[in-house]
Scaffold this active site. Sequence first.
Site, mmCIF file in Angstrom:
data_model
loop_
_atom_site.group_PDB
_atom_site.id
_atom_site.type_symbol
_atom_site.label_atom_id
_atom_site.label_comp_id
_atom_site.label_asym_id
_atom_site.label_seq_id
_atom_site.Cartn_x
_atom_site.Cartn_y
_atom_site.Cartn_z
ATOM 1 N N HIS A 14 -1.037 28.161 -7.578
ATOM 2 C CA HIS A 14 -0.692 29.475 -8.123
ATOM 3 C C HIS A 14 -1.651 29.875 -9.239
ATOM 4 O O HIS A 14 -2.324 29.030 -9.848
ATOM 5 C CB HIS A 14 0.755 29.493 -8.636
ATOM 6 C CG HIS A 14 0.986 28.551 -9.777
ATOM 7 N ND1 HIS A 14 0.571 28.821 -11.071
ATOM 8 C CD2 HIS A 14 1.560 27.333 -9.829
ATOM 9 C CE1 HIS A 14 0.896 27.825 -11.867
ATOM 10 N NE2 HIS A 14 1.491 26.897 -11.131
ATOM 11 N N GLU A 85 7.024 22.033 -7.771
ATOM 12 C CA GLU A 85 6.257 21.178 -8.676
ATOM 13 C C GLU A 85 7.059 19.940 -9.050
ATOM 14 O O GLU A 85 8.273 19.869 -8.868
ATOM 15 C CB GLU A 85 5.871 21.989 -9.934
ATOM 16 C CG GLU A 85 5.051 21.244 -10.978
ATOM 17 C CD GLU A 85 3.705 20.680 -10.498
ATOM 18 O OE1 GLU A 85 3.707 19.802 -9.603
ATOM 19 O OE2 GLU A 85 2.669 21.079 -11.053
#
Length: 194
Positions: A14, A85
């Site tokens: 990202h 994550e």
Amino acid sequence: MNMKSGVQIWLIRHGETEWSKSGQHTGTTDIPLTDEGRKQAQALAPVLASRSFDLVLTSPMGRAIETCRLAGLGDRATVEPELHEWNYGIYEGRTTPDIRAEVPDWSVWTSPIPQGENLADVGGRAQALIDKLLATQATNIALFSHAHFSRVFGAQWAMGSPSLGAHLVMDTAAMSVLGFERDVRAIIKWNLLP
């Protein structure tokens, strides 16, 4: 020869967030992209448009979903929970130097993570996703995820060992390509910026 040797997996981190900029561990906190992070994500679009992906998956976190959308693949993406994550537990939102003031020599790669995931947990999650992807018919795959998870995924892909991830740097909005050299899993490109 491995029947899946034509597979290419594009790992895309990202774009920038306030916490990625400051070095704060961002696992379960859903931090939005900064203006710079949105520009980084848009810069991915021309590169990714030149590829024909038959499977696009994104982490459930907003920063990954928005990066995927701004990169031009949002309408084709499916949320894949395993792409989230690392869960940093009690260290969420803290920087490594801040943690080391209390726990000298602390490292996400080697230290216990109370109330979170350890390296073996994240490696197991990466391996489960690799197995799932190789069981599909997809040959060109895009994964939108996060720095530490992507590093572990790349290590698990190449060596079957998540600890190699400590040696793989991944910048915001960077792309990496995994695939095969003949019938051996390989890292084809790593940490490419558009």
